[in-house]
Design a protein around this motif. Sequence first.
Motif, short mmCIF file in Angstrom:
data_model
loop_
_atom_site.label_atom_id
_atom_site.label_comp_id
_atom_site.label_asym_id
_atom_site.label_seq_id
_atom_site.Cartn_x
_atom_site.Cartn_y
_atom_site.Cartn_z
N UNK A 183 9.24 7.02 -8.97
CA UNK A 183 8.17 6.21 -9.27
C UNK A 183 8.59 4.92 -9.75
N UNK A 184 9.54 4.70 -10.48
CA UNK A 184 10.32 3.28 -10.84
C UNK A 184 10.57 2.72 -9.64
N UNK A 185 11.35 3.32 -8.88
CA UNK A 185 11.79 2.53 -7.61
C UNK A 185 10.70 1.80 -6.73
N UNK A 186 9.69 2.71 -6.42
CA UNK A 186 8.40 2.13 -5.60
C UNK A 186 7.75 1.06 -6.56
N UNK A 187 7.43 1.22 -7.90
CA UNK A 187 7.02 0.17 -8.64
C UNK A 187 7.85 -1.01 -8.65
N UNK A 191 3.39 5.87 -2.67
CA UNK A 191 4.48 6.73 -3.03
C UNK A 191 4.55 6.93 -4.42
N UNK A 192 4.28 5.62 -5.24
CA UNK A 192 4.43 5.68 -6.61
C UNK A 192 3.39 6.63 -7.12
N UNK A 193 2.30 6.59 -6.58
CA UNK A 193 1.26 7.68 -7.05
C UNK A 193 1.72 9.11 -6.86
N UNK A 194 2.38 9.37 -5.54
CA UNK A 194 2.83 10.59 -5.14
C UNK A 194 3.88 11.09 -6.15
N UNK A 224 7.48 -7.18 -3.88
CA UNK A 224 6.61 -7.63 -2.79
C UNK A 224 5.66 -8.53 -3.04
N UNK A 225 5.02 -8.55 -4.27
CA UNK A 225 4.11 -9.28 -4.95
C UNK A 225 4.61 -10.84 -5.13
N UNK A 226 5.91 -10.51 -5.90
CA UNK A 226 6.43 -11.82 -6.13
C UNK A 226 6.78 -12.76 -4.66
N UNK A 227 7.29 -11.87 -3.63
CA UNK A 227 7.58 -12.67 -2.56
C UNK A 227 6.33 -13.41 -1.80
N UNK A 261 0.87 -1.25 0.03
CA UNK A 261 0.03 -0.13 -0.01
C UNK A 261 0.78 1.18 0.09
N UNK A 262 1.99 1.37 0.90
CA UNK A 262 2.65 2.31 0.95
C UNK A 262 3.50 2.61 -0.48
N UNK A 263 3.90 1.50 -1.16
CA UNK A 263 4.63 1.54 -2.35
C UNK A 263 3.48 2.19 -3.41
#
Length: 172
Positions: A68-72, A17-20, A78-81, A12-14
């Motif tokens: 943006x790319x760092x948090x994406x 922040x990506x949207x931000x 995270x999703x893969x983990x 959620x944080x990612x």
Amino acid sequence: MNALHIAIPLAVLCVLISGFCSGPEVALFSLRRVAREQLARSDSRRDRKIIPLLERPRRLIATVLIGHEAFDSLLAVLALAVVLDLGIGPANPWASAGIALAVALPLVVLIAEVMAKTLAAKNAMGWARTCVFPLSVLAVFATPLRLVVNFVSELFLRPLGDAARTRPARDL
């Protein structure tokens, strides 16, 4: 199950922040000349800080894209983990990566891209005022990576000649 207690809040944080990081690209560059003049005359420190960001557009774009790319990327990891930890899907790692991508990609596109940019376009001045200080801090931390990215892009663009000529060093 314990991994979800950590992964979901981080995801959620990612996304947030990506949207931000995605919104300022639209908000700052959609400010009209009248709005920029108003910002320059403002007594607010926050308003006056927006103008220097706009005076260095390559630096601003590079900073926004790096954040943006760092948090994406972190969201994808995270999703893969989580997919691997929960044992969702077949044992094939490519299938697990596909499932993780099917979860992360809609979040990034819908929330961090479409929604953030739509909100930024509807209230460019408000978004610009909100993001100016965090974006300035991110610009400082992203400087080493931004310089490397600029150097590598210069190498790739050099064969194109004057069409890809670099901007003044102040813009970096």
